[in-house]
Design an enzyme around this catalytic site. Structure first.
Site, PDB file in Angstrom:
ATOM      1  N   HIS A  88       5.306   5.040   4.943  1.00  0.00           N
ATOM      2  CA  HIS A  88       5.097   4.794   3.513  1.00  0.00           C
ATOM      3  C   HIS A  88       4.936   6.112   2.776  1.00  0.00           C
ATOM      4  O   HIS A  88       4.116   6.950   3.159  1.00  0.00           O
ATOM      5  CB  HIS A  88       3.858   3.920   3.291  1.00  0.00           C
ATOM      6  CG  HIS A  88       3.585   3.653   1.846  1.00  0.00           C
ATOM      7  ND1 HIS A  88       4.463   2.968   1.045  1.00  0.00           N
ATOM      8  CD2 HIS A  88       2.543   4.011   1.038  1.00  0.00           C
ATOM      9  CE1 HIS A  88       3.975   2.893  -0.175  1.00  0.00           C
ATOM     10  NE2 HIS A  88       2.822   3.527  -0.210  1.00  0.00           N
ATOM     11  N   SER A  89       5.718   6.296   1.714  1.00  0.00           N
ATOM     12  CA  SER A  89       5.640   7.485   0.859  1.00  0.00           C
ATOM     13  C   SER A  89       5.868   8.746   1.709  1.00  0.00           C
ATOM     14  O   SER A  89       6.904   8.850   2.352  1.00  0.00           O
ATOM     15  CB  SER A  89       4.306   7.498   0.102  1.00  0.00           C
ATOM     16  OG  SER A  89       4.358   8.356  -1.009  1.00  0.00           O
TER      17      SER A  89
END
Length: 248
Positions: A88-89
């Site tokens: 994530h990210s």
């Protein structure tokens, strides 16, 4: 300390391993509830970066090339079962770089890369000063993090907690600001799935689809309702999508 963290014991003879890479400033506890969303036969592993939680006393690592090797070494030491990497990210870039090295080492059981809320990084040298991208001020960092929301945004209102977490955020933003992909990186053999929120201020759907360029396998995009941290309310859906059988 090991970088792979399990919030439930590994099953005997797992059907699948799901390895989760946190966002900038994030830690393995972000994925604490994910094992409960999946069949007990799925081995759910979270990556812990230095300088937080059980690795709090370890020096922070500000470059991708220095961060990834321990992760890769520990993943190669795990019993080989079909494995999905989900980042994530910032974690999407770390997962991608890890998978490049895993495939280069000959590992063929890493079947899917899920990249969430992260645009594909540019290739070539970092822009900006001779040392890389110009450093952000503390005010810039706090503004950037709070603008994205997330589960721990209240931390920045407490002066003591702010001083505790600022070094981690400063390190991680330095890492992602200065990270560039190798122009000669080979195409991944694994399938790639891009995930995004429909109101993410950092990532449009067309930008998420840029990840199709990194693989010779299949590519799909999934859009969820929400912003940069859409996966907090949609954790079960995201976990099940990541762990779904190939072709499902």
């Amino acid at each position: 300390m090991p970088c792979l963290v399990r919030h439930r014991p590994a099953p005997a003879g797992p059907s699948l391993r799901l390895v989760c890479f946190p966002h900038a400033g994030g830690s393995p506890s972000f994925f604490r509830g994910w094992p409960g969303h999946l069949d007990p036969s799925v081995d759910v592993v979270a990556v812990g970066y230095p300088g937080r939680e059980s690795r709090f006393g370890e020096p922070l690592i500000p470059t991708m090339d220095a961060l990834v090797p321990q992760i890769v070494a520990e993943l190669l030491a795990e019993p080989p079962v079909p494995t999905v990497l989900l980042g994530h990210s910032m974690g999407a870039s770390v997962a991608y770089e890890s998978l490049l090295r895993l495939e280069a080492a000959g590992a063929d059981h890493f079947t899917r890369l899920c990249v969430s809320s992260r645009r594909l990084a540019a290739t070539g040298p970092a822009a900006g000063t001779a040392a890389g991208v110009a450093a952000r001020t503390d005010a810039d960092l706090i503004a950037a993090v709070t603008a994205l929301g997330g589960p721990h945004v209240e931390v920045w209102k407490d002066p003591d907690l702010r001083e505790l977490f600022l070094p981690v955020i400063r390190n991680d933003y330095h890492l992602v600001d200065n990270y560039r992909r190798r122009a000669d990186a080979p195409a991944l053999r694994a399938d790639v799935v891009a995930l995004t929120g429909d109101r993410d201020p950092r990532l449009s759907v067309p930008q998420a689809e840029e990840w199709s360029a990194v693989t010779s396998g299949s590519f799909t995009t999934h859009v969820f309702e929400g912003g940069h941290f859409y996966l907090v309310p949609h954790a079960e859906r995201v976990a099940r999508l990541a762990a779904a059988p190939r072709g499902a």
